[in-house]
Design a protein around this motif. Sequence first.
Motif, mmCIF file in Angstrom:
data_model
loop_
_atom_site.group_PDB
_atom_site.id
_atom_site.type_symbol
_atom_site.label_atom_id
_atom_site.label_comp_id
_atom_site.label_asym_id
_atom_site.label_seq_id
_atom_site.Cartn_x
_atom_site.Cartn_y
_atom_site.Cartn_z
ATOM 1 N N UNK A 12 0.468 -0.862 -0.055
ATOM 2 C CA UNK A 12 -0.144 0.582 -0.018
ATOM 3 C C UNK A 12 0.550 1.100 -0.162
ATOM 4 N N UNK A 13 2.000 1.744 0.683
ATOM 5 C CA UNK A 13 2.639 2.519 0.971
ATOM 6 C C UNK A 13 3.448 3.194 -0.492
ATOM 7 N N UNK A 14 3.115 2.199 -0.929
ATOM 8 C CA UNK A 14 4.569 2.901 -2.304
ATOM 9 C C UNK A 14 3.521 3.834 -3.577
ATOM 10 N N UNK A 15 2.343 3.173 -3.633
ATOM 11 C CA UNK A 15 0.948 3.379 -4.750
ATOM 12 C C UNK A 15 0.714 4.726 -3.354
ATOM 13 N N UNK A 16 0.348 4.818 -2.292
ATOM 14 C CA UNK A 16 -0.003 6.512 -1.767
ATOM 15 C C UNK A 16 1.078 6.926 -1.605
ATOM 16 N N UNK A 38 -5.744 -13.279 -11.620
ATOM 17 C CA UNK A 38 -6.732 -12.342 -12.411
ATOM 18 C C UNK A 38 -6.523 -10.613 -12.251
ATOM 19 N N UNK A 39 -6.849 -10.615 -11.173
ATOM 20 C CA UNK A 39 -6.834 -9.514 -10.670
ATOM 21 C C UNK A 39 -5.851 -8.694 -10.326
ATOM 22 N N UNK A 40 -4.662 -9.732 -10.651
ATOM 23 C CA UNK A 40 -3.366 -8.157 -10.419
ATOM 24 C C UNK A 40 -2.865 -7.877 -11.565
ATOM 25 N N UNK A 41 -3.377 -9.087 -12.938
ATOM 26 C CA UNK A 41 -3.140 -8.512 -14.483
ATOM 27 C C UNK A 41 -4.028 -6.943 -14.374
ATOM 28 N N UNK A 42 -5.188 -7.612 -14.153
ATOM 29 C CA UNK A 42 -6.484 -5.997 -14.458
ATOM 30 C C UNK A 42 -5.726 -5.424 -13.555
ATOM 31 N N UNK A 43 -5.545 -5.621 -12.693
ATOM 32 C CA UNK A 43 -4.911 -4.306 -11.655
ATOM 33 C C UNK A 43 -3.327 -3.448 -12.252
ATOM 34 N N UNK A 44 -2.944 -4.473 -12.659
ATOM 35 C CA UNK A 44 -1.109 -4.091 -13.182
ATOM 36 C C UNK A 44 -1.325 -3.512 -14.724
ATOM 37 N N UNK A 55 -1.023 2.972 -13.345
ATOM 38 C CA UNK A 55 0.999 3.065 -13.129
ATOM 39 C C UNK A 55 1.420 3.891 -11.739
ATOM 40 N N UNK A 56 2.614 3.679 -11.351
ATOM 41 C CA UNK A 56 3.225 4.183 -10.141
ATOM 42 C C UNK A 56 2.481 5.626 -10.999
ATOM 43 N N UNK A 57 2.644 5.896 -12.373
ATOM 44 C CA UNK A 57 3.305 7.651 -11.806
ATOM 45 C C UNK A 57 1.515 8.603 -12.348
ATOM 46 N N UNK A 58 0.948 8.991 -11.267
ATOM 47 C CA UNK A 58 -0.050 9.796 -12.044
ATOM 48 C C UNK A 58 0.128 10.211 -13.277
ATOM 49 N N UNK A 59 0.859 10.817 -13.766
ATOM 50 C CA UNK A 59 1.135 11.672 -14.727
ATOM 51 C C UNK A 59 1.295 10.528 -16.526
ATOM 52 N N UNK A 60 1.255 9.083 -16.609
ATOM 53 C CA UNK A 60 1.045 8.918 -17.382
ATOM 54 C C UNK A 60 -0.089 7.865 -17.290
ATOM 55 N N UNK A 61 -0.843 7.916 -16.006
ATOM 56 C CA UNK A 61 -2.248 7.460 -15.584
ATOM 57 C C UNK A 61 -2.829 7.758 -17.150
#
Length: 177
Positions: free
Chosen positions: A103-107, A160-166, A170-176
């Motif tokens: 959770x910490x990386x995304x937050x 399946x959830x991991x694949x969909x989530x990936x 994205x790690x960077x909001x500007x590339x979302x």
Amino acid sequence: MLWTYVIIALLVIAGFYFTIKTKFVQLRLIGEMVRLLGDGMVDSSKGDKGVSAFGAFALRTASRVGTGNLAGVSLAISIGGPEAVFWMWLIAIIGSASAFVEPNKAVNNWFPIRERARAVGMNQAGGPLGGAIAGPVVDFMAIYWGWEYAFIVLAVIGLLWTIAWNRMFTDDPSSHP
């Protein structure tokens, strides 16, 4: 079943990877955890609004330790003997590095500093609900189809959830997208 062992091996490898990458965060910060828990208990006695560090710890622990965990531990000890406790502790320590990183990386990437505590709280709020739903469902599958089937079904759902989530995240909001 071979897939069961493959999945367990992958989870353990990920736990070791994050343990080394975070320089043993789950062991290195035990003193800081105890200090923060103590500070939270003192602060809450002053009548401050909000949740103390100890209150958050107690809530999170209660949400993770449910009837299924208690029954699982007692079953593991009855089948595997006292050494099963050692292996459960070892896997818990290794897995806690993954639980810290996730959770910490995304937050940290997506939320401004002032909103991070709320984001972590919202992230953690789903844990008790997932436990409340998963317990009866997994018990049903294990009783009627065997624990191997329940393990594989949950692993496939997780994959399946991991694949969909990936694909969506994205790690960077500007590339979302």
